[in-house]
Scaffold this active site. Sequence first.
Site, PDB file in Angstrom:
ATOM      1  N   GLN A 170       2.235  -5.949  -3.251  1.00 45.47           N
ATOM      2  CA  GLN A 170       2.475  -5.984  -1.805  1.00 45.47           C
ATOM      3  C   GLN A 170       3.809  -5.282  -1.460  1.00 45.47           C
ATOM      4  O   GLN A 170       4.221  -4.391  -2.166  1.00 45.47           O
ATOM      5  CB  GLN A 170       2.428  -7.424  -1.271  1.00 45.47           C
ATOM      6  CG  GLN A 170       1.038  -8.036  -1.263  1.00 45.47           C
ATOM      7  CD  GLN A 170       0.756  -8.856  -2.497  1.00 45.47           C
ATOM      8  OE1 GLN A 170       1.653  -9.359  -3.148  1.00 45.47           O
ATOM      9  NE2 GLN A 170      -0.503  -8.998  -2.837  1.00 45.47           N
TER      10      GLN A 170
ATOM     11  N   LYS B 162       2.711   2.267  -5.113  1.00 41.16           N
ATOM     12  CA  LYS B 162       3.424   1.788  -6.299  1.00 41.16           C
ATOM     13  C   LYS B 162       2.677   2.134  -7.580  1.00 41.16           C
ATOM     14  O   LYS B 162       3.289   2.415  -8.605  1.00 41.16           O
ATOM     15  CB  LYS B 162       3.624   0.273  -6.202  1.00 41.16           C
ATOM     16  CG  LYS B 162       4.523  -0.156  -5.053  1.00 41.16           C
ATOM     17  CD  LYS B 162       4.703  -1.660  -5.002  1.00 41.16           C
ATOM     18  CE  LYS B 162       3.446  -2.409  -4.598  1.00 41.16           C
ATOM     19  NZ  LYS B 162       2.970  -2.075  -3.240  1.00 41.16           N
TER      20      LYS B 162
ATOM     21  N   GLY C 252      -4.303  -3.947  -4.394  1.00 40.42           N
ATOM     22  CA  GLY C 252      -4.950  -2.829  -5.064  1.00 40.42           C
ATOM     23  C   GLY C 252      -3.996  -1.677  -5.287  1.00 40.42           C
ATOM     24  O   GLY C 252      -3.336  -1.216  -4.363  1.00 40.42           O
ATOM     25  N   HIS C 253      -3.888  -1.208  -6.527  1.00 41.78           N
ATOM     26  CA  HIS C 253      -3.066  -0.059  -6.858  1.00 41.78           C
ATOM     27  C   HIS C 253      -3.986   1.082  -7.279  1.00 41.78           C
ATOM     28  O   HIS C 253      -4.738   0.958  -8.254  1.00 41.78           O
ATOM     29  CB  HIS C 253      -2.082  -0.392  -7.980  1.00 41.78           C
ATOM     30  CG  HIS C 253      -1.034  -1.378  -7.564  1.00 41.78           C
ATOM     31  ND1 HIS C 253      -0.158  -1.969  -8.440  1.00 41.78           N
ATOM     32  CD2 HIS C 253      -0.712  -1.881  -6.345  1.00 41.78           C
ATOM     33  CE1 HIS C 253       0.657  -2.788  -7.786  1.00 41.78           C
ATOM     34  NE2 HIS C 253       0.323  -2.749  -6.516  1.00 41.78           N
TER      35      HIS C 253
ATOM     36  N   ASP D 178       0.818  -1.222   0.000  1.00 43.07           N
ATOM     37  CA  ASP D 178       0.000   0.000   0.000  1.00 43.07           C
ATOM     38  C   ASP D 178       0.846   1.264   0.000  1.00 43.07           C
ATOM     39  O   ASP D 178       0.402   2.322   0.454  1.00 43.07           O
ATOM     40  CB  ASP D 178      -0.960   0.029   1.203  1.00 43.07           C
ATOM     41  CG  ASP D 178      -1.769  -1.237   1.361  1.00 43.07           C
ATOM     42  OD1 ASP D 178      -2.391  -1.651   0.369  1.00 43.07           O
ATOM     43  OD2 ASP D 178      -1.749  -1.827   2.459  1.00 43.07           O
TER      44      ASP D 178
END
Length: 431
Positions: free
Chosen positions: A225, A17, A41-42, A14
């Site tokens: 991650q 990225k 999730g990005h 988180d």
Amino acid sequence: MAKNVVVVGAQWGDEGKGKIVDWLTEKVDGVVRFNGGHNAGHTLVINGHKTILRLIPSGIMHPTMTCYLGNGIVFCPEAFFGEIEQLRNHGCEAEHRIRVSGNAPLVMPYHIALDHAREAAAGAKKIGTTGRGIGPTYEDKVARRGVRVADLFNEKFFIERVRDVMEYHNFELTQLLGAQALDINKVIDETLAYAPRIKPMLTDVSYTINKLMDEGKSFLFEGAQGSMLDIDHGTYPYVTSSNTVAGAVCSGAGVGAHRIDYVLGITKAYCTRVGEGPFPTELDNEIGQHLRDKGYEYGAVTGRPRRCGWFDGAAMRRAVQINGLRGLAVMKLDVLDGLETVRLGVGYKYQGEEVEVMPYGAEACAQCEVIYEDFPGWKESTFGVTRWEDLPETAKRYLQRLSEVAGCPIAVVSTGPDRSQTIMLDNPFAK
């Protein structure tokens, strides 16, 4: 001279990225995802518009970019095509620009059922997974009973393999975990239905990108991650199910180590963590809540509130070491605006001694007492600042000390969620 850059999370995930990958994509010919699944999730903000990607590489928002899903990822067809539709609804046609490795394991419905049932059975000892079936999929891969994307195109083999595996997993679900069995024929039919749509994307990713590199093309490799969640190097057992460090590019995308020119580690100006496990700098107080609210620290996939704390230099030293980081991208500096005091973790006291690197394993990490250095906060807003010279002097001193403690230079500072709200100090793609 073409260059290839790896972007990895240097904390517990988180870190931001997605923004950095999206921002750097204009400098490359392709973006490759090499680990993880749709549990990561990005979040991207482009011209004020927010998009959350989970499995598809963040570079897809550039309309001519080709994105690759390597063999190191785990591929859930339902989640993947849901993401495709989400992008289409935002005006981004992506399906024809994505290539998928046939060696990537399939996330099947029984993996998701196992994930939920195991977490429920574990009670207070649960890991805190996202429930997306990622761990059970990697487990089947290592046990050599998994099904892969390429198996969808050998229907007889696929049906036989899924029947065998589901008999095994249905026994675990019903007899060991007290859950419901899944309908084998339904799982087979629903999964095979995706095959025609996947077939145009099926690619030998390793061969393709190596050939393009030989022709002088540049690639950006996107990790999922963070380093402290790596299955080997993280706070085990409170970790993810794949290798999240930069070295996983070699196995997860099929490229040699000599191909990698630069590793960029993404970190927040503070720390967050989602799920269970030790978190030495955690702030369970009003400052932690301030960071959570101002930084909108809620999981992009699950919506869970993230645990927040001060920057952890000992954990960062470990991340620099295990990734071979050449530079740091420090995200969300603006979230620290307005605090009276900003604290920086510079090491630990562990078993009566001072240590400068996070020890391995959750049990040892939980015994660490953080050694802090305090810095005066800054009242000026850093939001949207795009030049180092325009940052408050106190913010610059904090960042300089952060870099010293980490043992790695700062390449990028992010001052807001949008592409444009970024300070470039060292271009990873510089000749």
